[in-house]
Design a protein around this motif. Structure first.
Motif, PDB file in Angstrom:
ATOM      1  N   GLN A 124     -17.054  39.962 -17.327  1.00  0.00           N
ATOM      2  CA  GLN A 124     -17.244  41.305 -17.880  1.00  0.00           C
ATOM      3  C   GLN A 124     -18.414  41.299 -18.859  1.00  0.00           C
ATOM      4  OE1 GLN A 124     -14.128  42.684 -20.472  1.00  0.00           O
ATOM      5  NE2 GLN A 124     -14.400  44.797 -19.804  1.00  0.00           N
ATOM      6  N   THR A 130     -27.984  49.262 -21.380  1.00  0.00           N
ATOM      7  CA  THR A 130     -27.751  50.227 -20.308  1.00  0.00           C
ATOM      8  C   THR A 130     -26.570  51.144 -20.603  1.00  0.00           C
ATOM      9  OG1 THR A 130     -26.324  48.646 -19.152  1.00  0.00           O
ATOM     10  CG2 THR A 130     -28.668  48.628 -18.600  1.00  0.00           C
ATOM     11  N   GLU A 133     -20.724  49.265 -18.698  1.00  0.00           N
ATOM     12  CA  GLU A 133     -20.053  47.987 -18.499  1.00  0.00           C
ATOM     13  C   GLU A 133     -20.300  47.488 -17.079  1.00  0.00           C
ATOM     14  OE1 GLU A 133     -15.720  46.895 -19.743  1.00  0.00           O
ATOM     15  OE2 GLU A 133     -15.641  47.639 -17.701  1.00  0.00           O
ATOM     16  N   ARG A 134     -20.454  46.162 -16.942  1.00  0.00           N
ATOM     17  CA  ARG A 134     -20.659  45.562 -15.632  1.00  0.00           C
ATOM     18  C   ARG A 134     -19.649  44.456 -15.398  1.00  0.00           C
ATOM     19  NH1 ARG A 134     -26.289  43.248 -16.044  1.00  0.00           N
ATOM     20  NH2 ARG A 134     -25.967  43.513 -18.264  1.00  0.00           N
ATOM     21  N   LEU A 136     -19.408  41.062 -13.025  1.00  0.00           N
ATOM     22  CA  LEU A 136     -20.163  40.174 -12.146  1.00  0.00           C
ATOM     23  C   LEU A 136     -19.228  39.155 -11.511  1.00  0.00           C
ATOM     24  CD1 LEU A 136     -23.221  39.447 -14.471  1.00  0.00           C
ATOM     25  CD2 LEU A 136     -22.948  41.297 -12.814  1.00  0.00           C
TER      26      LEU A 136
END
Length: 209
Positions: A124, A130, A133-134, A136
């Motif tokens: 996380q 940006t 939340e991303r 991966l």
């Protein structure tokens, strides 16, 4: 254009940081088992364990006959490890240094695939530049690196110590978090700063020639 120019030499950096990590660990382990005043040869280097009765217990000092300088092998091993960890995590995730230093033990999450029930490890990435939340996917190679980091920073209790992170842009302190990029300073644990990461990477790049 800068990325296209530098990408072909990335394997050189990856190889060098791995070699430095292995060599520095071998030197440190041998020095710890060498009585003060005696010499030893490891990883192609001949050194003499320094006699330092007043040095801190975690410091491992040696004299280098080739350069005439005194070296702290514990510090060298620490920098070599974090250079390796930084390069590996950055190239496996594409995150920025700011996001790298915000990674914590809580950043590791799991998702169960509805179709097969398989658990998929995810990393996380908290919102930053940006503001999004991303999540991966954690590859086996990245999982190995993260495991090595957790093993290194874990306390004797088995838990990752809680440390407060400082946001230099917002000028605020975050609540104590089990940050992955942290180091021991004397008697306390502290989060690694962006300046330290850049200094470690600069040294690693210099070793690549």
């Amino acid at each position: 254009a800068r990325t296209r120019e530098r990408l072909p030499v990335l394997p050189v950096l990856v190889r060098i940081v791995e070699q430095r990590r292995t060599a520095s660990q071998a030197l440190l382990d041998t020095a710890r088992n060498t009585p003060p005043g005696q010499g030893f040869t490891t990883a192609g280097q001949t050194l003499i364990r320094a006699v330092t009765p007043l040095a801190a217990p975690h410091k491992i000092w040696v004299d280098d006959p080739a350069t005439g300088k005194r070296r702290d092998l514990a510090l060298e091993e620490d920098h070599a490890f974090w250079a390796w960890a930084t390069v590996e995590v950055l190239r496996a995730t594409g995150v920025r240094v700011e996001e790298l230093l915000e990674l914590s033990h809580h950043s590791l999450v799991q998702y169960r695939l509805p179709s097969t029930g398989e658990l998929v490890p995810l990393l996380q990435i908290l919102p930053s530049k940006t503001d999004a939340e991303r999540l991966l996917l954690v590859s086996p190679e990245l999982a190995e690196v993260l495991s090595a980091i957790i093993s290194r920073v874990r306390a004797r209790t088995g838990a990752v110590p809680l440390v407060a992170g400082y946001d230099r842009h917002e000028r605020t302190w975050s609540p104590p978090t089990p940050l992955l990029f942290q180091r021991r300073h004397a008697t306390e644990d502290r989060g690694i700063t962006p300046e330290t990461i850049r200094r470690i990477l600069t040294t690693a790049l210099a070793h690549t020639g």
